[in-house]
Scaffold this active site. Structure first.
Site, PDB file in Angstrom:
ATOM      1  NE  ARG A  94      42.863  30.001  42.366  1.00 20.93           N
ATOM      2  CZ  ARG A  94      43.288  31.244  42.610  1.00 20.93           C
ATOM      3  NH1 ARG A  94      44.229  31.457  43.508  1.00 20.93           N
ATOM      4  NH2 ARG A  94      42.782  32.259  41.955  1.00 20.93           N
ATOM      5  CE  LYS A 147      32.596   9.026  42.016  1.00 22.02           C
ATOM      6  NZ  LYS A 147      31.510   8.177  41.492  1.00 22.02           N
ATOM      7  CD  GLU A 173      25.389   3.655  48.531  1.00 27.10           C
ATOM      8  OE1 GLU A 173      25.860   2.825  47.741  1.00 27.10           O
ATOM      9  OE2 GLU A 173      25.018   4.795  48.171  1.00 27.10           O
ATOM     10  CE  LYS A 215      33.928   5.024  47.414  1.00 30.00           C
ATOM     11  NZ  LYS A 215      32.840   5.935  47.616  1.00 30.00           N
ATOM     12  CD  GLU A 245      32.377   6.911  38.206  1.00 27.48           C
ATOM     13  OE1 GLU A 245      32.342   7.058  39.435  1.00 27.48           O
ATOM     14  OE2 GLU A 245      31.393   7.028  37.468  1.00 27.48           O
ATOM     15  NE  ARG A 282      35.027   6.594  42.915  1.00 25.14           N
ATOM     16  CZ  ARG A 282      35.508   7.490  43.742  1.00 25.14           C
ATOM     17  NH1 ARG A 282      36.723   7.957  43.564  1.00 25.14           N
ATOM     18  NH2 ARG A 282      34.786   7.933  44.763  1.00 25.14           N
ATOM     19  CG  ASN A 324      27.673   5.430  40.499  1.00 28.03           C
ATOM     20  OD1 ASN A 324      26.952   5.936  41.337  1.00 28.03           O
ATOM     21  ND2 ASN A 324      28.747   6.005  40.011  1.00 28.03           N
ATOM     22  CG  HIS A 338      24.327   4.672  43.007  1.00 32.56           C
ATOM     23  ND1 HIS A 338      24.464   3.401  43.499  1.00 32.56           N
ATOM     24  CD2 HIS A 338      24.754   5.497  44.007  1.00 32.56           C
ATOM     25  CE1 HIS A 338      24.957   3.442  44.720  1.00 32.56           C
ATOM     26  NE2 HIS A 338      25.139   4.701  45.064  1.00 32.56           N
ATOM     27  CG  HIS A 347      21.718   9.173  41.273  1.00 31.19           C
ATOM     28  ND1 HIS A 347      22.964   9.268  40.701  1.00 31.19           N
ATOM     29  CD2 HIS A 347      21.941   8.969  42.593  1.00 31.19           C
ATOM     30  CE1 HIS A 347      23.897   9.120  41.632  1.00 31.19           C
ATOM     31  NE2 HIS A 347      23.300   8.934  42.792  1.00 31.19           N
ATOM     32  CG  HIS A 404      21.867   8.131  48.223  1.00 32.56           C
ATOM     33  ND1 HIS A 404      21.855   8.454  46.887  1.00 32.56           N
ATOM     34  CD2 HIS A 404      22.943   7.321  48.397  1.00 32.56           C
ATOM     35  CE1 HIS A 404      22.881   7.874  46.281  1.00 32.56           C
ATOM     36  NE2 HIS A 404      23.553   7.187  47.174  1.00 32.56           N
TER      37      HIS A 404
END
Ligand code: NAD
Ligand code: GLY
Length: 366
Positions: free
Chosen positions: A123, A145, A187, A229, A239, A243, A247, A250, A254, A267
């Site tokens: 955990r 993330k 990026e 960032k 987000e 935030r 993206n 993206h 994606h 990517h």
């Protein structure tokens, strides 16, 4: 360590530093942010491990009684449950307890998976990011993330889980293949149109130096990207709104990655073409002027990245993009929301009518 080459990310009790220096390893084992632990597991892959793991084992052995190394298979196509499970197997086989710290030594694939493993194991155990690609130094190692891909959607399974420290050793970029350097530049470039036009102008002036891997130029690109960032993430860690601007490009990107099969395009390459598509969409909505879109397209091309999207389906290409983009995490009730340029240096998140999105896809794909 209080050093000018440190960028701090302010998240209350989860705040941490991002160190940006050539050859950090010599000093990092004594850094006060390294968690107390009885053992350390360095998670890397079969490409990065042989280059850098031995040095890290030597450095960390000064700090931790036991240091283990796990080499994962290399590549985006391995960012999945099977590979994630190898990390849990190693932790359990080595008898690692709650006082174990994970080190993610590699690019964004290793970083995202190791962070997710750290979030889940018992955990939650602490982890440190040691990003070794430009992309991971300017983006994926910062902000917490973590996760893996699902065959139906990119980065769909994961957790927000912050590292204790990020160590960007610029010297590791010397061994990065040129195609990967270009992918990382995607990026970097994104921070200009969404947040900082001065940075965009600096990138236009410095692209040759960056492609030639001049450490001074790389240091500035990494530091400024991390500052932007960090500023965004400190305001909106999970987000809820702001935030999402990170993206930019993206949503289209994606779709390209999932549509072609993970690993076919890098990517960053998919994000490069995706930014051009998102900028075109912004222009058609009257939010960005043609000159800005043209500047961005030119910069992306100079970085060695594609400026046209891939054809994902010869019969109904736009339909296939739309289908894939509805699985995007920013979609709400099946409605796709795009990061759009809203004037120079500013971005917003908005839904757009399918008909206009189709027009852009038709106009922008090879
Ligand atoms: P990657 O991790 O696959 O690394 C690229 C390639 O370079 C790999 O083959 C790797 O083994 C190799 N490599 C890494 N460091 C090297 C070095 N120093 N020398 C030689 N080779 C080296 O890809 P990436 O571009 O770093 O990361 C892409 C991933 O990051 C994607 O999965 C993407 O979804 C994720 N990402 C996550 C976030 C986030 O916020 N968590 C943000 C952006 C991207
Ligand atoms: N890379 C996008 C984000 O961290 O939010």
């Amino acid at each position: 360590m209080n050093h000018p080459d440190t960028v701090s990310i302010d998240l209350g009790a989860r705040s941490y530093d991002i160190l940006v220096l050539p050859r950090m390893l010599e000093v990092v084992h004594s850094h006060p942010a390294l968690p107390e632990a009885s053992s350390a597991l360095i998670v890397t892959n079969r490409v990065v491990g042989p280059l850098y793991a031995e040095n890290w084992v030597r450095g960390l052995a000064k700090r931790y009684p036991k240091v283990h190394v796990l080499e994962l298979p290399d590549g985006e196509e391995h960012k999945n449950w099977q590979t994630l499970n190898l990390i849990f197997d190693a932790l359990l086989q080595h008898g690692c307890d709650r006082k174990t710290v994970l080190f993610a030594l590699g690019g964004g694939v290793v970083g995202d998976m190791t962070g997710f493993a750290a979030a889940c194991y018992m955990r939650g155990v602490p982890f440190v990011q040691v990003p070794t690609t430009l992309l991971s130094q300017v983006d994926s190692s910062v902000g917490g993330k973590t996760g893996i891909n699902h065959p139906l959607g990119k980065n769909m399974i994961g957790a927000f889980y912050q590292p204790r420290l990020v160590v960007c050793d610029l010297a590791t970029l010397d061994t990065l293949p040129q195609r990967e350097l270009s992918a990382g530049l995607a990026e970097v470039i994104k921070y200009g149109p969404i947040a900082d036009m001065e940075f965009m102008a600096w990138l236009e002036a410095s692209m040759d130096a960056l492609l030639a891997r001049e450490h001074g130029a790389l240091a500035h690109a990494v530091r400024r990207s991390c500052e932007i960032k960090a500023w965004v993430v400190s305001q909106d860690e999970r987000e809820a709104g702001l935030r999402a601007i990170l993206n930019f490009g993206h949503t289209f990107g994606h779709a390209i990655e999932a549509g072609l099969g993970y690993g076919a395009w890098l990517h960053g390459e998919a994000v490069g073409a995706g930014m051009v598509m998102a900028a075109e969409l912004s222009q058609r909505l009257g939010m960005a002027d043609a000159a800005l879109v043209q500047r961005l397209r030119r910069l992306i091309a100079r970085a060695g990245l594609p400026v046209r999207g891939a054809v994902l389906d010869a019969r109904d290409n736009a339909g296939r993009y739309l289908e894939l983009m509805r699985v995007d995490k920013k979609a709400e009730a099946g409605e796709i929301r795009f990061v759009l340029i809203d004037g120079p240096g500013k971005a917003v998140l908005r839904p757009v009518a399918d008909a206009l999105v189709r027009e852009v896809i038709d106009a922008c794909c090879a």
